[in-house]
Enzyme design. Sequence first.
Site, PDB file in Angstrom:
ATOM      1  N   HIS A  88       7.125  12.490  -0.944  1.00  0.00           N
ATOM      2  CA  HIS A  88       6.641  13.739  -0.380  1.00  0.00           C
ATOM      3  C   HIS A  88       6.763  14.813  -1.458  1.00  0.00           C
ATOM      4  CE1 HIS A  88       5.951  15.723   3.760  1.00  0.00           C
ATOM      5  NE2 HIS A  88       4.981  14.906   3.491  1.00  0.00           N
ATOM      6  N   HIS A 101      -4.511   9.385  -1.010  1.00  0.00           N
ATOM      7  CA  HIS A 101      -3.274   9.195  -0.251  1.00  0.00           C
ATOM      8  C   HIS A 101      -3.418   8.065   0.767  1.00  0.00           C
ATOM      9  CE1 HIS A 101       0.545  11.144   1.123  1.00  0.00           C
ATOM     10  NE2 HIS A 101       0.303  10.354   2.133  1.00  0.00           N
TER      11      HIS A 101
END
Lengths: 803, 261
Positions: free
Chosen positions: A135, A65
């Site tokens: 998300h 990430h």
Amino acid sequence: MKSAVNCKIIEILNLSDNQLIKLSRNNVLSLSIEEMREIQKYFEKLKINPTDIEIETIAQAWSEHCKHKTLTGIIEYTEYADVQTKRTYNNLLKETIFKATVELNKKWCLSVFKDNAGVIEFDSKNGVAFKVETHNHPSALEPYGGSATGIGGAIRDILGVGLGAKPLANTDVFCFGDPNTKAYKIPEGMHHPKRIAKSVVSGVRDYGNRMGIPTVNGAVYFDDGYMANPLVYCGTMGIIPKNKIEKKVNSEDLILVVGGRTGRDGIHGATFSSIQLDQESDVSAVQIGNPIIEKKVLDAMLKARDLNLYRAVTDCGAGGLSSAVGELGEKTGVVVYLDKVPLKYSGLSPWEIWISEAQERMVFVVPPKNKNRIVEIFEKENVEAVFIGKFTRDKKLTLKYNNDVIASMDMEFLHNGVPKPTRYAVYKIKEEKLQKPVKMSVGEISKALKALLSDLNICSKEWIIRQYDHEVQGQTVVKPLQGNNIGISGPGDAAVIFPYTVIKGTKKGIVLSNGLNPQYGKINTYKMAASVIEESLRNAAAVGADIEKVAVLDNFCWGNPNKPEILGSLVRAANACYDMSKAFDIPFISGKDSLNNEYSIGGKKYSIPPALLISAVGVIEDVSKTVTMPLKNKDNKIFLIGITRNELGGSVFAKINNIKDGVVPDVYPKESKDIMKKIYRAINKNLIESCHDCSEGGFAVAVSEMAFAAGKGVVINTDAVKTEDVSMSPAEILFSESNGRFIVEVKHKNEFKFQEIFKGAVFAEVGYVGDNENIVFESKKNKIKVKENAENLLKIWQSTLNW
Amino acid sequence: MKKVKVLILRTAGTNCDYETQAAFELCGGFVERIHINALIEKKDKIFEYDILACPGGFSYGDDIASGKILSNEVKNKLGDKVKKFALSGKPIIGICNGFQVFVKMGLLPDPNIFEQISTLSYNDSDKFECRWVYLKTEKRINGESNCIWTKKLPDIVSLPVAHGEGKFIPNDKKLLDALNKNNQIVFRYTSKDGGKPEYPLNPNGSVEQIAAVSNIKGNVFGLMPHPERYVFTLQHPAREGFDSEYGWGKVIFQNAVDFVK
């Protein structure tokens, strides 16, 4: 010396490979064996075992990430077409997308790929910042909180670009499973797609509306491949003075944490996003949002910015303080007193404080002399602001708790110590065969048109759009739904923001649009990427944007990159990005990838259909020139611009009619760019009354939308459409999804000037605006005449998604 | 010419303050956006201003109910000042959340009573609605509106709404009759041709289609629609306005600024 009072010592020095893997898995570190060995080596050199907080810090910093290890790692790529080709990428991102930006070297790109958002020039004093994030994992587990904090995070990226931009608009794009899925088909432990869709929309609504930022653009895509792993893309655009774009960090500067308190929510968000979802996935990895805290931070920080009270700012996103502070202090070193961090409740271990992804927190770099003034500004608006440490000169990360040193590591190791993995990628180019000629009767065409208009991926998204305050700030001059009347509407191609409240006296505007089409990617990810880039530009051009002043963002959502076929399809798409960026002369300014969108059901693993979202942002010289898509006046002429090719592969028409063959729409950049520039010139000279691009559903759907959004009729002669293949049937002409096409409405008196501009492009007069509400498609050649009522088609288009 | 000073009150969650400022400035007002904490520190500062505006937003997140917390804060900490300002006849406007605040503290519909006697409740559709509506301007005083904010408007004007709690409900029939009798109903939702509106033309199900009310004097004005979002023709969905450049919302702000001048 490190102390073990407030932390645990983790045994790593004497672990075997198996034990290292176990350590990574048990602590949700998401680190590979190579990475664990590298960490072991580092601490072997120091002859000491790490503390829990040190291991956690490394895991955050090295997470997919935060680090994008796949796209920046080594990839051995093999492509199978007629011949086999091989290529090694040392850094896919730098060798494709970023490379194009460097080669294009646009002076008006003010900040690219280095900050929390990309920035382009707006006028001589201001820039436009734009960022889109995903998300996905949080939204699968807790759709309301996941999407709310998704948009909250995108907004903080804009607050955290340079010294902070003022957010002007949001954009949201979602991919869900079919909301009509029968309950028994839902995998165990997963939410029903309708529940996910409704909660995701509510989350974005409640956060975006409370922030006072209009959600002006977006898309929703339904496909069963997203049933257990929905995609939630959230983006924010803002405006920033040009002299506030650069950050600086000096040794001795103080670290100020502002906004929300730190709690146990969002622990391991960064690392958990690299793990496949299953029914055991932990909901505590999802953050909890509070938009009013973020709004207070926004109001107060812009005041502090304009008083030049700080040197840098960034948001706490993935990895929390560990990432935010770690990145700011990369070049200097930093010491942080974790006991000073304001907490929601007591009982957090230091490592939890350090990596918590609790929301609404920003980190400021404050010169010591401004210490009191900046805190006063925040406190006057009831915003908590606390100094938690300072920047040093030792290039080390030092963490203290009650004066005990609990972590001490080299910044160099933390930021550049991660080993480069080598991954393998293969791609087999599928042969695309032309489908058998599609012969349809009048009744069948009429039925197909209605089925398309009511298809989940074409139907009105009004139910969603109207729950978002898309007009707050008063600057939305080209709106997401466009109709000549209250109660009727059609889908706008792009949104235009006229930032008159921020930049007094301006005439300029900012256009936002997007392109997304996973269906094409199931057949050919290169064509998908090329098509969605073209679509995003086409959408911007359709409202009057000059594409020479447009930049794009990429968001890759892919499956497990350890599977060579999946990574191969990503390499293909990245190559398309490079090719199209160069051919259209359109720079990428920022991007993000979300890999490992994989879920397991009953032990079997599934990856999502690859999805590349392209978001475009551009500057419009004069907002009063922009146009909308509803037809304007009867008798005006309708032109179709661009060639219609026999391209039904991946189309919604093919899906509905179960047509397996077909050629996926390709992009012809030279032809397409020329048309977009001509559209801009014609709109700028006020020669076009309305304009709409042809996308999903093709020409018939687009022209119907223009008519019913106006409450008007239209008469179309399909024989007049310029096709590449003269044998195309009326159905193929009406429903092919060829890229690069626009429908425009032109007044009789402007026809000559209009034709002058379009000399050299392929276009044809194909009909006129009718004087009643009939939408007519006629082919004399094929003796076919389809006649529908505009209001009736509007109702069909509006009825599918009306919860 | 007098310098017309406008106070825009803001707090945590206020979010239409910039465009409200821009609207007043377009009409020649001098505007300051002031945080409620600063006003509470210097309460009499309010009297330095000619116009008071409470803009749209989600004050304190609209927790408990829309506008409720801010209405308590204003009433408890600034109540007598605001009441005095209102009774002095100076123009006051509450837009959307500002209207909700005024209704819940009782500044509307009657600042003399200064008690909550009506409410703005959840939309009948039970969801947030962002859309344009048609409004009928009530003109019962010699063919003109009783409210100083809404003079010179056409019989039917369109403005955008964006709210989840906009259903106006008076406490009882007696109050409703009084509002009608005293010409305190300023706008009603209507259809394009002035007929009775069904949803979504009446976006929230308000009693008697009430979209805006004023005090009897006509200087304190509260409305759910957003006139500050329609100061330019460009902001209208079909780009209509009262001339080629400006929208009808501007007239509302101009009226107040001109009234002070």
